[in-house]
Each structure stands twice: as structure tokens, then as C-alpha cells.
Design an enzyme around this catalytic site. Structure first.
Site, PDB file in Angstrom:
ATOM      1  N   ASP A 473      -8.532  39.098  23.832  1.00  0.00           N
ATOM      2  CA  ASP A 473      -7.648  38.160  23.183  1.00  0.00           C
ATOM      3  C   ASP A 473      -7.450  38.630  21.753  1.00  0.00           C
ATOM      4  O   ASP A 473      -8.333  39.297  21.229  1.00  0.00           O
ATOM      5  CB  ASP A 473      -8.400  36.829  23.119  1.00  0.00           C
ATOM      6  CG  ASP A 473      -7.576  35.728  23.680  1.00  0.00           C
ATOM      7  OD1 ASP A 473      -6.581  36.060  24.310  1.00  0.00           O
ATOM      8  OD2 ASP A 473      -7.930  34.558  23.483  1.00  0.00           O
ATOM      9  N   ASP A 794     -10.922  32.520  24.809  1.00  0.00           N
ATOM     10  CA  ASP A 794     -11.531  31.334  24.211  1.00  0.00           C
ATOM     11  C   ASP A 794     -10.865  30.049  24.683  1.00  0.00           C
ATOM     12  O   ASP A 794     -11.447  29.004  24.630  1.00  0.00           O
ATOM     13  CB  ASP A 794     -11.490  31.414  22.678  1.00  0.00           C
ATOM     14  CG  ASP A 794     -10.073  31.643  22.178  1.00  0.00           C
ATOM     15  OD1 ASP A 794      -9.153  31.710  23.020  1.00  0.00           O
ATOM     16  OD2 ASP A 794      -9.883  31.763  20.956  1.00  0.00           O
ATOM     17  N   ASP A 798      -7.589  30.698  29.543  1.00  0.00           N
ATOM     18  CA  ASP A 798      -8.173  32.010  29.882  1.00  0.00           C
ATOM     19  C   ASP A 798      -9.128  31.917  31.062  1.00  0.00           C
ATOM     20  O   ASP A 798      -9.611  32.935  31.549  1.00  0.00           O
ATOM     21  CB  ASP A 798      -8.948  32.577  28.680  1.00  0.00           C
ATOM     22  CG  ASP A 798      -8.026  32.868  27.508  1.00  0.00           C
ATOM     23  OD1 ASP A 798      -6.890  33.303  27.755  1.00  0.00           O
ATOM     24  OD2 ASP A 798      -8.434  32.655  26.363  1.00  0.00           O
TER      25      ASP A 798
END
Length: 1173
Positions: A473, A794, A798
Site C-alpha cells: 500500500d 491497512d 484490503d
């Protein structure tokens, strides 16, 4: 569901007085009332609330709490609530006691066989045939010099039993400490879980266990609800209740339609406030656990059956998790509560594919099975040869007749042969493998805690060492996650830094301040710094914090605006989600008109804008052409500087015309743009170096982000993910989908294989894109090796990608509960460098296990060949059963401790990852194993056949049954152990390095184990006497033994000189399971017997038996094509011993049923195996 919970009320009668006097505690609701209330859903629940309490605020009044202020934070009140309504924690299941673990360790088949043999040997040693006939039985018991020696026949049996006890205790202790570690780790995770509640009108973060009934809790996107409650006020709240109901659709919750919120469910969208009505064992989750026997023991027996079927993932972690407390027991066991094991198995077959065995486990299973097969065949042949030799010599050559009174003597011989056979098997089977893996992993996990990696699933640790790709990410992982507005475009002017308040017209400034303050979660705030000189604290959503920071930079304050229009005055809120990519809030103006504020990704919102404010704060028409100009001149330059662009807009609705608020596209359209701001999230200073390390270690880092392509590219360049002059791809989600889907819109692996190898940045990606990419890389077979993918995330969105990845990393600070739940490792400091540490530890685990294997297999090969040849030539194994067990202890338990605890070095990051297909035993290791085995065998056979001449001592060969230990055989045993000790030092290096002592002192465990083993060996040889079949040696003999041992180190240098590349004949071993075997494995998975056998066996052995069961299936497949005699017989025999010991109810094929009737001894002695159909 309802009746389940009702029945559980009966199971737990609460003390009567409470029921009779509901107001005993001064509260207007009893526990039972609240429990029945929480079983209702939707309209029923609303009706019940209206009948019993009037409305939700009536319920709050009965519970003595205020919907806006919350509970008064006084300890007596909280304590009273805990006494009446229970605490918010579910008592964990009792951990297994040490004795239970000992009992589990005793279930090991090889140990059971040894125990039986030892007991038979013990029994027979007490039987002395009448003296006068002993001549008739031949020289069987001759050679016993005096009565005392003949009396000592029992010692061997006793010694074997003793060493079995040792092995069992060591195993049990390891299991016990492992369990203890997990409990510690688990409670850490539990204590770290906090939840936001309102007490005394203040927002507080309290530990989940501290929640009480009557608390007003704030729920927001990404939370895992810790208790049951009733919604007081919600904004667009959607909940995933699949963990309770199995329904995958998200359920909309609202105070006027369905206000019931249940513990263990996930908030997928929106926010709200709820009043807590049930906690701990009284909450819906708690009721289910009580039924499952997590709280009480009576149900335990019932649910054993249901539980065992969850055994698909057999990492010991899940086992430990099952027994652990509230948080760990994520809600899946509902199915077994409702019984139906069959449905359960059907469900399992139909359900999503389970996470595969970790790479290492797959390879180890296969290797253990291969070694086991070889050992089994060798031990069977040893026993057969010994028995035949004895029978032929005694009854044919010497022409004796079998006399009844001699039977015990002969049987004693047979038992001795059987013990030798079992000993060969014991030495051949690497029981130490599971132990080494466990020790190595447990040690690494403990150490990884210091490196900010909280490992939730043990095997994730070693999988990480094989990682070939990391999909990271951007926000918070590569960047600091402290957003700040650095550029803005307001009133026709592009400001490169924050404008002075005087530069903006009051109208624009006022609109901007209101738009930002009102149209953001009220939980998002900027608080004064905790320490002098620190930055102000950002609480809540980081993007919103940046905007609020912008308001503060404009010398205005957002708090008065919010006080003027509190949260419950907001007319309608469209919360942010990954589909909308925008958030809008509607407020009612004093004159009855409505005003909508909206903010979101600039390219999405600008398309909905029809007007824009000019420098005087007046509306100007905003045409598509103007928009293209703006994108080119303002947004793209901002994005190229790596800024995220956010558009802030508003719209007024006239008083009389209220639109249809549910038609979102209508409402959020025709907007007026107030400003476009560029938000920067600076790259973490340590990230570029960490990414460089990854790339040097052969790991490709890819960035997957929701930001636009220019921002993403700018950040990727700053991090070093993309280098100028490289051939790489940066795609947006749309373009990515266009390239990988065919005309029908289905994803095709071939198309994906064209894209992913060069893809470095995927921007504007949806959660599905991330999942597609991860799955595509994992399933790809295009490259020279299969990929192992790690993913960091996070957000709640996800979750799917984290679950699919081989290793999922969740952020410990910024991560939502949903992400943590789906992950394997939690980064407690949210830092990318911790991932590099995880790679290092993972590779270290892998290398440790290879070191152990290299050592273990050398010992195995030598011990098996010595025992086998020795037995065949001299009718007696040169290494006795007890000695073999001691060697087994050195090489299994101690070596696994010594070699598995080597600390990692930076040099591990200089080589490429092994990947899924690389064998455990490389050609270099094979060269070392065979080379050292050759040296050891030469020495031992030389000593065996000409040793007595060299040392000038009596020969120990062909000794009668109970003869005293000979110096000759003691020297062989001692030399053997010395060679193992020095070879253990050689085994520290597996890539053919010269300096085997490099860094040896950085591992105190290794040094102490080598020295300790040496000390014990001296004691055994000098004072072991009869039980260890040792006779004391002189100093000169000791020095020779040592000299030969040190020769191992010299020989190691000789082997290192031979280039591996020249030895084409060497085969590698321990590959991952091949394609066809995967299919067989699937076949075997559905069969009942695996579950049965697994249930009994201790964890370490599971690997091993799974393998055996799988061979059975494979053998059946193979035998359809070719009937192979003894080999198949041997394998089937093994399984018959197994089924005998665990009275397996086999449902598979008639062959097993026939086998189960066989007696294990005869099965093991059945030479050909042709009699088996």
C-alpha cells in the site's frame, strides 16, 4: 439462532433474586430481558423496543445512561454493571496440562512400538530356563561369565523405556512452552484492542474488556464490534454479518429500520453510536462460544467432533488460537454448534479454497515421507535377514530341534532382532524435523517481536523468506501518513503554499471553513501536541486531518462550527467508501433550505461540477472545456509533484423542493467547486533504503494505491520502486482491467501474465483489482519459478487481498480490525523496514531447517547403514538400541535446538529468494551429506572389522545374548558420536562456505549444546555400563576417538574444494509437491481417515502421518497401473500398524479393512506383502 440462544439461557441459570427483582441493581432491565431482545432482528426488534421501552432513548434511561453524554466514569457504577450484566470477556478454554501433552507425545507410533518391544524384552529377561536343558538350546545363553551378568538382562529393556520417557518429556515440554508463548502473544493482541466510547461527554479509548452494558460506543468504518448493542444514531451504516449468519451481503443498519448491532460483526461502511446491551458470554458471540464449550467443559466432548473438522489448516498456531480467548476465537465455529457434521463437510468442500500448506511444510512432508519409506524398508529387511540367519544357523546348520522349554530363549532372540529393526526405523525417521521447524519458528517469532513484527500465524514467518514479490500500500506504509495541504487552487488562483487568510474573500473563506468542518467525520480532530515541540496530533482519517489542518493554517477554527451544527443535526450523510471515492453531508439552513457539502477525488467530483467560484466569490459556469484546462494546468502539475488532489464543492437546494435523498446521483450533482487542494503525504525517510535492500535480495516491490497515476508515479520514483531507464508499467485500475479481461469481461491468466512482470505501480485501484493482481501473481506459472507474494494493507478493503496473499501484513497503528483479522503478521510500527526484517528472519528459518536437515540426514544415512550391515554380517547391530536412542536425542532434539537458533545476518539479503519450487536439499548439501557419510562409514567399518587389531583388544563381534559390553563396540559408539559432534559444526554452513566457525560465538545455545553433549558422552562411556552397553575407555582410546572426530572438519574442507557443478550425478531432494500430487492431495483431503488419524497424533507427527496417508492414496493410484510387491506391502503394512493403534474406522477401500484385522507384528514381518489384495 433464536432457540439456540434461548436454550443457552436455560443452561446458565442466573442467581434467582436478580430475576425476581429486576430493579435490585437499580437498573430497569434484567439480563434475561436484554438477552432476549438481542435475539430479535429488524422490524421485530423495533417493535419489542417500542413496546417495552418506548424508543432507544427509553432503553438508555432504563440503563441509566445518556445517549449523548454516555456513562459517568465512576468506578463503583462500572463495577456494579459488571456484576449484574457480566464482563466483556469470554473465559478461554483451559490450556492442555503438561500430562495431557505427555500423553499426546506418547501417541507416536515408533515410540509405541519401542515400548512394546522393551516390555516384551523386560518380561522375557526374568524368565530363566531350567539349568540342565540350557545345553539343548545351543549356545544361546552361553558366554555369560557369571550369574550377575545373566541377571542383568533386564537392563536393556529398562533403558529403552527410560530413553522413551526422556524423548516424551522433551517433546511435551516443547509443546507446553510453545502453547504458553502463544497464550502470551494472544493476550498481548487482546490487550491492544481498544474501542471508542463516550463517558462524561468525552471520547475515550478503552480496552475492549472494559466495556460495560450501558456504555455509548462510537462505531466507524473498519471496526470489529466487541459487544452487542442498539443503534442510537447512524450515518449510512453497513455491516458485514457473515461471521454470524453466513450471509455475505452487507446489512444496512438504521435507528428506524434495523438497529441491532451484534458482536463479532464488521463495520464495512459509515459510522454511528450505539448503546451496549450485552457483553461477554451474554453477547451473541459469547452465547455461541458457550455452546461450543469455550466457557464450560461439559460440551467439550460433543464439539470435539465438529471442531476437528476445522483441521484443514494445521499450523499449530490455529490450534493454539482455537483454545484462546475472545478475540482470537473469531466467529467461524457457528457451524459446529448447530451440529450437522455432514453439512459441515459439504460446506468445507464447497467453501472457498483453504489456505494452502506453507511452502516449507509441503517440502518437509514430502521429504519426511521419502525418508520414512526408505527407513521402513531397511528396518523390515534388517529384521527379516536377522531372523532368517538365526533360524537357518540354529535349526539347519546345527541341526537342533525346537524344544518347548527353549521357546522363551528363542523368543528373546527374536525380540532382540525386532528391537534392532525398530531402532533402525527410529533412527531413520526424522522425528526431529517437526521439532526443528517448531523451535526455529518459535525462536524467530519471539525475536521478531523485537523487530516490530507480531506474527499471528507461525508459518507466515518462513513463507516470508521465500517471498519474491511485495505488493505494498502507499499510504502509511511507504509514506508517513501525516497528510498536509501544500498547494491549493482557490478563487481562480493557484497557490504554491497556504494562502494568507486576507488573500481570500470572506465569502469563499467562510464556505471553505464550513465545507471542511462539517463534511468530515466529527471523530476526526487535530489535538494539541502531547510533548513540547512535537507536531499536533492527528486523530481519525488522515486526509480529513490535512483539510482541518488547512483550516487552522487559514487562522480559523473548526470546533465552533461543529458546536454550532452538532452531529445529530446533520440531515443526511453519504459516507466515504471505496466505490464513491467522495463524501457528502446535507445540512438544513435556518430558512428551511438545504445545503450539501461534498469532497472527494478531484477527477471524480469535477465531473459533477457545473459552476466554480471566481476570485470575488461569485458563481461562474464551469464547462467540460474549462475542466480539461483545469486538469492540464492545475491538477496534473500537482499530481506530478506527488500530491493527492481533493476537490471541495457545495450545492444549495431551494426551500420548497426537497429532493429524493436516496437517489444519490441526483443529489450529488450540479455542484459548485469551492477549491481544489493538493495534499502531500511525505515518503518515510527509511523507505528508499529498505526498498533497495528488497530489490538486492531479488524481491520485486509493487505499489498498489487508490491515488491517481501521477501522484503514485511521483511517490514510486521517490521510493525507488521505479528507476529511470527501466522498462516498467504504471497502470490505472481501468486500464489494468482492460488488459487482463477478454471480450466477455472474464479475467484470463495468459493476459495477466503479460502484464504483471513489468507492472510496478497500480493506481486508482479498487480492492478487487488488488485481489486480482495478488491472485494472478500467485497462480502464474509463466516465469522460471512460482511467485510467493506478500501484501501490506491497512484498510477494511484490503481484507480479501491480505487473505489471498501468501503472507499478509497489516498495520498495527493505522490498520482496521478487519485488516488485522485477515493478516498473518502485524507490523506494530507500520513501517516498511520491518518487512525487510521479516524477510531476513524468514530466510533464516529456511536456512536453519536446511542446516538441520544436512546434519540429520548424514547421521541417518550412517546409522541406518551401520545398523543394517552390522546386523546382517555380525547378527547384532554395532550400535545398540539405547545408544541409538541417545544418538537420536543428540541429532533430533539437541541439534534442532542448536542449529535452529542461529541468528540471522545481513548476508541473507544478498541472495535471491528460493521460491516455491527450489528443493530443500540443494546439490551442495547433497554433496556434503554423501561426502561426510562416506567418511564416517569408512571409519566405522574399519573399526568394526579390524578395530580390535588396531587397538589390541578383544573383538566384540558375535557376542552371545547377555554378554558384558565390549571395549570394541564402545569405541565404535564413541567415535560415531564424536564424528557427529564435529559434523554439527560443519552443518552450520550450507552454501559451501569455507569458514564453518564464522559467527559461532554469537550463538551461545549452539556452543553450550555442543559442549554439553560432549560432557554427557564422557559420562555415558565411562560410567554408562550395562544399560548403555558401554565399557570405560582409556585416555589413549579417547584421544583416537577425538582425533577421528576432528578429521570431520578437515574432511569438510576437502569436500568444499570439490566443485558442485562437476557432480552432475547428484540429485536434489525435497522439492515442493508436484502438480499431479496436488491433485492426489485434494483427493485424499476429503477422506474421513485423515481426520481420525490426525486427531490422536501429536502436532509434530501430523506432518508425517498426513504424508503416509497421502502415500496410501498415491500407492492405490499407482498400483492400478503396476502391481508392485514389497514396496506397496511395506507402505500398507505401515498403515496397518497405524490403524491398529488408532482403531481407525476406515471407510476408504476394503484393503484397509482386511489389514486392520492383521496383527501389527505379523504385518511388519510379512516379507513380500503379496498376500495383500
Amino acid at each position: 439462532m433464536g432457540d439456540m440462544a434461548n436454550s443457552s439461557i436455560e443452561c446458565h441459570p442466573k442467581p434467582q433474586p436478580q430475576r425476581e427483582a429486576p430493579h435490585a441493581g437499580g437498573f430497569g432491565c434484567t439480563l434475561a430481558e436484554l438477552r432476549t431482545l438481542m435475539e430479535l432482528r429488524g422490524a421485530e426488534a423495533l417493535q419489542k423496543i417500542q413496546e417495552a421501552y418506548g424508543d432507544v432513548s427509553g432503553l438508555c434511561r432504563r440503563l441509566k445512561t445518556s445517549p449523548t453524554e454516555g456513562l459517568a466514569d465512576n468506578t463503583n457504577d462500572l463495577e456494579k454493571r459488571r456484576q449484574i450484566y457480566g464482563q466483556n470477556f469470554i473465559p478461554p478454554k483451559q490450556p492442555k496440562t503438561f500430562l495431557q501433552l505427555v500423553w499426546e507425545a506418547l501417541q507416536d507410533v515408533t515410540l509405541i512400538i519401542l515400548e512394546v518391544a522393551a516390555i516384551v524384552s523386560l518380561g522375557l529377561s526374568f524368565y530363566a530356563p531350567p539349568g540342565e536343558e540350557s545345553e539343548a538350546c545351543g549356545n544361546v545363553s552361553g558366554g555369560a561369565e557369571d550369574e550377575g551378568e545373566a541377571e542383568a538382562g533386564w537392563i536393556e529393556g529398562a533403558a529403552i523405556l527410560l530413553s522413551v520417557i526422556c524423548v516424551v518429556l522433551v517433546t511435551a515440554f516443547n509443546d507446553w512452552s510453545k502453547e504458553k508463548q502463544f497464550r502470551g502473544l494472544q493476550s498481548r493482541i487482546e490487550q491492544e484492542q481498544k474501542f471508542t466510547v463516550i463517558r462524561n461527554g468525552q471520547l475515550l479509548q478503552v480496552p475492549v474488556a472494559a466495556l460495560v452494558v450501558g456504555d455509548i460506543a462510537q462505531v466507524k468504518y473498519g471496526d470489529l464490534l466487541p459487544a452487542d448493542g442498539v443503534l442510537i444514531q447512524g450515518n449510512d451504516l453497513k455491516i458485514d454479518e457473515s461471521s454470524l449468519t453466513g450471509e455475505s451481503d452487507h446489512v444496512r443498519k438504521s435507528a428506524d429500520k434495523d438497529p441491532m448491532l451484534l458482536s463479532g460483526t464488521h463495520v464495512m461502511e459509515g459510522s454511528g453510536r450505539m448503546v451496549v446491551t450485552a457483553v461477554g458470554v451474554n453477547s451473541q458471540t459469547g452465547i455461541i462460544f458457550t455452546l461450543l464449550g469455550a466457557g464450560g467443559e461439559e460440551e467439550e466432548k460433543k464439539d470435539k467432533k465438529g471442531k476437528q473438522q476445522d483441521g484443514a489448516m494445521e499450523s499449530s498456531q490455529t490450534k493454539a488460537k482455537k483454545q484462546d480467548g475472545a478475540v482470537a476465537m473469531e466467529m467461524q465455529p457457528l457451524k459446529s454448534a448447530e451440529g450437522g457434521e455432514l453439512e459441515e463437510r459439504e460446506r468445507k468442500k464447497a467453501s472457498a479454497p483453504r489456505k494452502e500448506k506453507s511452502v516449507l511444510q509441503g517440502k518437509l512432508t514430502k521429504l519426511a515421507v521419502q525418508i520414512g519409506k526408505a527407513g521402513l524398508v531397511m528396518s523390515a529387511i534388517t529384521v527379516i535377514i536377522l531372523v532368517l540367519y538365526f533360524v537357518i544357523e540354529t535349526f539347519v546348520v546345527d541341526g537342533r530341534v525346537w524344544l518347548a522349554e527353549c521357546t522363551p530363549v528363542y523368543v528373546q532372540y527374536f525380540v532382540k532382532f525386532f528391537i534392532i529393526g525398530v531402532t533402525v526405523l527410529v533412527v531413520a525417521v526424522p522425528e526431529g524435523l517437526p521439532l526443528a521447524v517448531t523451535i526455529s519458528l518459535a525462536y524467530s517469532v519471539k525475536k521478531m517481536m523485537k523487530d516490530n513484527n507480531l506474527v499471528r500465524h507461525l508459518d507466515a514467518c518462513e513463507t516470508m523468506g521465500n517471498a519474491t514479490a511485495i505488493c505494498s500500500d502507499k499510504t502509511g506504509t511507504l509514506t508517513t501518513n501525516r497528510m498536509t495541504v501544500v498547494q491549493s487552487y482557490v478563487g481562480d488562483t493557484h497557490y504554491r503554499e497556504v494562502p494568507a487568510p486576507s488573500a481570500l474573500t470572506p465569502k469563499i473563506l467562510d464556505l471553505l471553513v464550513h465545507a471542511i468542518s462539517i463534511n468530515s467525520a466529527y471523530t476526526t480532530k487535530i489535538l494539541p501536541p502531547e510533548k513540547e515541540g512535537a507536531l499536533p496530533r492527528q486523530v481519525g482519517n488522515k486526509t480529513e486531518c490535512a483539510l482541518l489542518g488547512f483550516v487552522l493554517d487559514l487562522k480559523r477554527d473548526f470546533q465552533p462550527v461543529r458546536e454550532q451544527i452538532p452531529e445529530d443535526k446533520l440531515y443526511k450523510v453519504y459516507t466515504f467508501n471505496s466505490v464513491r471515492k467522495s463524501m457528502s453531508t446535507v445540512i438544513r439552513m435556518p430558512d428551511g433550505a438545504f445545503r450539501l457539502f461534498s469532497k472527494g477525488a478531484s477527477e471524480i467530483l469535477l465531473k459533477k461540477c457545473t459552476h466554480i467560484l471566481n476570485s470575488n466569490g461569485e458563481l461562474r459556469v464551469f464547462r467540460p472545456r474549462d475542466r480539461e484546462d483545469m486538469v492540464k494546468k492545475i491538477i496534473e502539475p500537482m499530481a506530478c509533484d506527488g500530491l493527492r488532489t481533493i476537490c471541495i464543492a457545495y450545492r444549495d437546494f431551494a426551500a420548497g423542493h426537497e429532493p429524493d435523498w436516496d437517489n444519490e446521483n441526483e443529489v450529488v450533482g450540479d455542484l459548485t467547486c469551492i477549491a481544489v487542494v493538493g495534499i502531500e503525504d511525505p515518503v518515510r525517510p527509511e523507505v528508499p533504503e529498505a526498498i533497495r535492500k528488497c530489490q538486492r535480495a531479488g524481491i520485486t516491490v509493487r505499489m498498489v494505491t487508490g491515488d491517481n497515476i501521477n501522484t503514485a508515479r511521483a511517490i514510486a520514483a521517490k521510493c525507488g520502486i521505479i528507476q529511470p531507464g527501466e522498462d516498467f508499467l504504471c497502470l490505472e485500475g481501468k486500464e489494468f482491467n482492460r488488459r487482463i479481461r477478454n471480450e466477455k469481461g472474464e479475467i484470463e491468466q495468459e493476459r495477466l501474465d503479460k502484464v504483471w512482470p513489468k507492472l510496478r505501480v497500480l493506481a486508482r485501484s479498487s480492492p478487487t483489482d488488488k485481489h486480482t493482481l495478488v491472485k494472478g501473481i500467485i497462480d502464474s506459472t509463466s516465469g522460471e519459478q512460482r511467485q510467493v507474494v506478500a501484501v501490506t494493507g491497512d484498510g477494511t478493503n484490503d481484507g480479501p487481498a491480505l487473505k489471498k496473499a501468501d503472507v499478509g501484513f497489516a498495520m498495527g497503528i493505522a490498520g482496521t480490525d478487519v485488516a488485522k483479522e485477515a493478516s498473518d503478521i502485524i507490523l506494530t510500527d507500520d513501517n516498511f523496514t520491518s518487512i525487510v526484517k521479516a524477510v531476513m528472519w524468514g530466510r533464516n528459518v529456511y536456512d536453519s531447517i536446511s542446516k538441520f536437515l544436512q546434519f540429520q540426514l548424514t547421521v541417518n544415512v550412517v546409522a541406518v547403514i551401520v545398523a543394517f550391515t552390522g546386523a546382517c554380517i555380525t547378527q547384532d547391530s554395532p550400535l545398540k538400541a539405547v545408544q541409538m536412542l541417545w544418538v537420536n536425542l543428540i541429532m533430533d532434539t539437541f541439534a534442532s535446538l542448536a542449529l535452529a537458533t542461529e541468528p540471522p545476518t545481513e548476508s541473507l539479503l544478498l541472495r535471491k529468494p528460493y521460491g516455491r519450487d527450489k528443493p530443500l536439499i540443494s546439490r551442495t548439501m547433497m554433496k556434503n551429506i554423501l561426502g561426510h557419510a562416506a567418511y564416517q562409514l569408512t571409519i566405522i567399518f574399519t573399526l568394526l572389522f579390524v578395530g580390535e587389531l588396531f587397538f589390541d583388544i578383544d573383538s566384540g563381534r558375535n557376542a552371545p545374548l547377555h554378554s558384558p559390553p565390549s571395549e570394541h563396540y564402545t569405541i565404535i559408539f564413541n567415535t560415531f558420536v564424536m564424528m557427529q559432534l564435529f559434523n554439527e559444526i560443519n552443518a552450520r554452513k550450507i552454501h559451501g562456505e569455507r569458514n564453518v566457525f564464522d559467527g559461532i560465538f554469537s550463538n551461545p545455545i549452539f556452543c553450550s549444546i555442543v559442549l554439553g553433549t560432549f560432557a554427557i558422552q564422557i559420562v555415558i562411556v565411562q560410567f554408562g555400563g550395562k544399560p548403555f552397553s558401554c565399557s570405560p575407555l582409556s585416555t589413549e582410546q579417547w584421544l583416537w576417538c577425538l582425533f577421528v572426530g576432528v578429521g570431520e572438519l578437515v574432511w569438510g574442507q576437502v569436500i568444499a574444494t570439490i566443485p558442485t557443478s562437476q557432480l552432475k550425478c547428484l540429485k536434489e531432494a525435497g522439492h515442493g509437491p508436484g502438480k499431479d500430487e496436488m491433485a492426489d492431495e485434494e483427493l485424499a483431503e476429503g477422506e474421513e481417515e485423515i481426520d481420525h488419524a490426525e486427531r490422536e497424533l501429536r502436532r509434530g507427527q501430523i506432518l508425517w502421518f498426513r504424508g503416509l496417508n497421502r502415500i496410501q492414496t498415491q500407492m492405490e493410484v499407482v498400483s492400478t497401473f503396476k502391481r508392485s510387491g514389497s514396496f506397496q506391502g511395506a507402505v500398507r503394512r505401515r498403515s496397518s500398524v497405524l490403524s491398529q493403534l488408532h482403531d481407525v474406522t476406515n471407510l476408504c477401500t476394503p484393503t484397509h479393512v482386511i489389514l486392520s484385522a492383521a496383527n501389527p507384528t505379523s504385518a511388519a514381518g510379512n516379507p513380500g506383502g503379496e498376500s495383500i489384495p
